[in-house]
Design an enzyme around this catalytic site. Structure first.
Site, PDB file in Angstrom:
ATOM      1  N   TYR A   1      24.797 124.065 126.958  1.00 42.69           N
ATOM      2  CA  TYR A   1      25.481 124.037 128.257  1.00 42.69           C
ATOM      3  C   TYR A   1      26.073 122.676 128.635  1.00 42.69           C
ATOM      4  CZ  TYR A   1      22.724 128.243 128.687  1.00 42.69           C
ATOM      5  OH  TYR A   1      22.170 129.463 128.456  1.00 42.69           O
TER       6      TYR A   1
ATOM      7  N   ASP B   1      28.296 120.408 127.386  1.00 43.90           N
ATOM      8  CA  ASP B   1      29.723 120.084 127.376  1.00 43.90           C
ATOM      9  C   ASP B   1      30.380 120.680 128.621  1.00 43.90           C
ATOM     10  OD1 ASP B   1      29.654 119.102 124.457  1.00 43.90           O
ATOM     11  OD2 ASP B   1      28.889 121.150 124.314  1.00 43.90           O
TER      12      ASP B   1
ATOM     13  N   TYR C   1      14.634 121.383 123.711  1.00 45.40           N
ATOM     14  CA  TYR C   1      15.109 122.042 122.495  1.00 45.40           C
ATOM     15  C   TYR C   1      13.917 122.686 121.775  1.00 45.40           C
ATOM     16  CZ  TYR C   1      19.319 119.405 123.570  1.00 45.40           C
ATOM     17  OH  TYR C   1      20.411 118.895 124.212  1.00 45.40           O
TER      18      TYR C   1
ATOM     19  N   GLY D   1      19.466 116.759 126.496  1.00 43.38           N
ATOM     20  CA  GLY D   1      20.918 116.617 126.439  1.00 43.38           C
ATOM     21  C   GLY D   1      21.419 115.450 127.257  1.00 43.38           C
ATOM     22  N   GLU D   2      22.337 115.737 128.157  1.00 44.77           N
ATOM     23  CA  GLU D   2      22.988 114.651 128.899  1.00 44.77           C
ATOM     24  C   GLU D   2      22.980 114.919 130.405  1.00 44.77           C
ATOM     25  OE1 GLU D   2      26.561 113.063 127.145  1.00 44.77           O
ATOM     26  OE2 GLU D   2      27.461 112.707 129.101  1.00 44.77           O
ATOM     27  N   ASP D   3      23.496 116.078 130.787  1.00 40.77           N
ATOM     28  CA  ASP D   3      23.650 116.303 132.224  1.00 40.77           C
ATOM     29  C   ASP D   3      22.313 116.476 132.933  1.00 40.77           C
ATOM     30  OD1 ASP D   3      25.483 116.650 134.478  1.00 40.77           O
ATOM     31  OD2 ASP D   3      24.582 118.640 134.587  1.00 40.77           O
ATOM     32  N   SER D   4      21.401 117.256 132.354  1.00 43.56           N
ATOM     33  CA  SER D   4      20.107 117.454 133.036  1.00 43.56           C
ATOM     34  C   SER D   4      19.314 116.150 133.082  1.00 43.56           C
ATOM     35  CB  SER D   4      19.298 118.579 132.395  1.00 43.56           C
ATOM     36  OG  SER D   4      19.018 118.320 131.047  1.00 43.56           O
TER      37      SER D   4
HETATM   38  O1  TRH Z   1      22.333 122.322 127.292  1.00 46.04           O
HETATM   39  P1  TRH Z   1      22.263 120.955 126.736  1.00 46.04           P
HETATM   40  O2  TRH Z   1      21.378 120.769 125.604  1.00 46.04           O
HETATM   41  O3  TRH Z   1      23.710 120.518 126.353  1.00 46.04           O
HETATM   42  C1  TRH Z   1      24.259 119.546 125.532  1.00 46.04           C
HETATM   43  C2  TRH Z   1      24.995 120.196 124.410  1.00 46.04           C
HETATM   44  O4  TRH Z   1      24.059 120.595 123.413  1.00 46.04           O
HETATM   45  C3  TRH Z   1      25.993 119.232 123.836  1.00 46.04           C
HETATM   46  O5  TRH Z   1      26.627 119.709 122.696  1.00 46.04           O
HETATM   47  C4  TRH Z   1      25.336 117.930 123.574  1.00 46.04           C
HETATM   48  O6  TRH Z   1      26.288 117.077 123.144  1.00 46.04           O
HETATM   49  C5  TRH Z   1      24.725 117.418 124.846  1.00 46.04           C
HETATM   50  O7  TRH Z   1      23.740 118.346 125.312  1.00 46.04           O
HETATM   51  C6  TRH Z   1      24.145 116.046 124.708  1.00 46.04           C
HETATM   52  O8  TRH Z   1      21.768 119.918 127.880  1.00 46.04           O
HETATM   53  P2  TRH Z   1      22.444 119.341 129.216  1.00 46.04           P
HETATM   54  O9  TRH Z   1      23.478 118.310 128.869  1.00 46.04           O
HETATM   55  O10 TRH Z   1      21.368 118.871 130.061  1.00 46.04           O
HETATM   56  O11 TRH Z   1      23.149 120.563 129.903  1.00 46.04           O
HETATM   57  C7  TRH Z   1      22.427 121.564 130.560  1.00 46.04           C
HETATM   58  C8  TRH Z   1      23.203 122.020 131.785  1.00 46.04           C
HETATM   59  O12 TRH Z   1      22.614 123.215 132.292  1.00 46.04           O
HETATM   60  C9  TRH Z   1      23.186 121.016 132.922  1.00 46.04           C
HETATM   61  O13 TRH Z   1      24.455 120.969 133.548  1.00 46.04           O
HETATM   62  C10 TRH Z   1      22.165 121.593 133.893  1.00 46.04           C
HETATM   63  C11 TRH Z   1      22.373 123.062 133.697  1.00 46.04           C
HETATM   64  N1  TRH Z   1      21.308 123.969 134.081  1.00 46.04           N
HETATM   65  C12 TRH Z   1      21.518 124.844 135.147  1.00 46.04           C
HETATM   66  O14 TRH Z   1      22.571 124.801 135.776  1.00 46.04           O
HETATM   67  N2  TRH Z   1      20.536 125.748 135.475  1.00 46.04           N
HETATM   68  C13 TRH Z   1      19.350 125.811 134.823  1.00 46.04           C
HETATM   69  O15 TRH Z   1      18.495 126.656 135.169  1.00 46.04           O
HETATM   70  C14 TRH Z   1      19.129 124.888 133.756  1.00 46.04           C
HETATM   71  C15 TRH Z   1      17.808 124.912 133.033  1.00 46.04           C
HETATM   72  C16 TRH Z   1      20.124 123.988 133.408  1.00 46.04           C
END
Ligand code: TRH
Length: 368
Positions: A20, A22, A198, A262-265
């Protein structure tokens, strides 16, 4: 919100590699640029992950507008002109469609290569560097980061005010409203833990350590519980439906400890100002471990929390169980909480990424 300068049309390109993040970063940035008063089009190659974050998005619609952002299917960009004097953001080196890219110079576009987040020191030296392009087109590397010399972190201007407001209500009630879990009978002195990681995380070690704590533990897992990660002793595992991105912060605010990835969370958990354990996205040749250590140097967690983060990312069940127990002991835990609060406050003194990006683009437009 009133734009701090002239309106700049933004075209933001996003390819979903996996998961999620990206879509998550791009959607957040798109909405923040829009909130600053700029027209924004988001071009994305897979709508399903975006729809998980923003359920109003319809996966079969090639063009739609939500939260003021025009969301377009990537394929359409091949026959759409770039905006005149617009800013084109290529997220995470996603490679722009060739016909679109060929039309950018004539439209006098500014080209921004938005990079992945890193706490490594070299980011400061590379942030904002130009890369000359054919036809006089200007392309710049934009690096998000943790220092004032980087491109900053995504943060909505009202985020801390909303957090303060939420805190006035009981966190178990908030959690129930957010997830639908019935929290009425839950022990009020329990640990509340979010587990977003993960699949290769050392979950056996985590399960063992949490089941040995002297208070009840509720572990919230988005979607479903990881295989084998069942309730044990005083630890209960509680799956909940993935919440829309708008509500994700509020979920983090309910918990004592957030496992994020990841990055955003990660960034959202930092802003929550509570202890977090980061599961970093794996890279070839263990490059992610350098990135993790650079981040830990900035985080300045107490030693057991740092050890715990390393054990989590090195998939070491025994070390994880030992270090988690040590990190949650009263003195390190109090220190970890204090440092988390202070770090969030200190980072929030820096300009946020969306505002910095707007100022960066305006500066380069005006200075030619
Ligand atoms: O999902 P991630 O692991 O995403 C990424 C991708 O794998 C990408 O290719 C990689 O380069 C990057 O990580 C570093 O983790 P991330 O970045 O935290 O994204 C998760 C998103 O999901 C974030 O915007 C929060 C959101 N989210 C919700 O909106 N509701 C939920 O219940 C949860 C658990 C997360």
């Amino acid at each position: 919100m009133t734009p701090p300068g002239p309106r700049q049309p933004f075209d933001l390109f996003c390819r979903v590699i996996d998961n999620y993040g990206d879509a998550g970063v791009c959607w957040r940035l798109a909405r923040q640029l829009r909130a600053l008063g700029h027209p924004v089009r988001l071009w994305i190659d897979r709508l399903a992950p975006l729809a998980a974050l923003a359920p109003a998005i319809q996966v079969r619609r090639a063009t739609q507008t939500w939260a003021g952002v025009t969301v377009n299917d990537w394929a359409q960009a091949a026959h759409t002109p770039p905006p005149r004097q617009g800013v084109v953001i290529e997220a995470f080196g996603c490679t722009l469609p060739s016909p679109y890219q060929a039309a950018m110079a004539a439209q006098e576009c500014l080209w921004i290569n938005l990079e992945y987040l890193s706490a490594e020191a070299w980011v400061d030296g590379c942030h904002g560097l130009p890369s000359p392009q054919a036809g006089g087109l200007k392309k710049f590397f934009y690096f998000p980061g943790f220092s004032p010399a980087s491109g900053g972190l995504l943060r909505e201007p009202d985020l801390f005010a909303r957090h303060g407001q939420a805190r006035r209500q009981d966190r178990f009630q908030r959690l129930q409203a957010l997830t639908g879990l019935d929290t009425c009978g839950w022990a009020r002195d329990a640990w509340l833990i979010l587990l977003f990681c993960y699949p290769d995380a050392p979950l056996d070690g985590l399960r063992t350590a949490l089941s040995r704590l002297d208070r009840p533990v509720y572990v919230l897992t988005p979607g479903h519980a990881p295989p084998g990660f069942d309730s044990l002793g005083a630890m209960r595992v509680l799956p909940f439906d993935f919440v829309p991105q708008d509500r994700f912060d509020a979920l983090l605010w309910c918990c004592d400890l957030n496992f994020v990835r990841g990055e955003d969370s990660l960034v959202r958990a930092i802003w929550a100002g509570a202890p977090l354990v980061w599961h970093i996205y794996r890279q070839a040749e263990a490059a992610h471990l350098d990135k993790l250590n650079a981040w830990l140097d900035r985080a300045q967690w107490p030693a057991p929390a740092r050890a715990l983060t390393l054990a989590w990312n090195q998939e070491d069940d025994a070390a994880l169980a030992r270090d988690l127990a040590a990190a949650l002991a009263p003195a390190p835990w109090a220190q970890w909480r204090r440092r988390s609060r202070n770090w969030a406050r200190d980072l929030a003194r820096q300009p946020d990424l969306a505002q910095s990006l707007v100022a960066f683009c305006l500066h380069h437009r005006q200075t030619g």
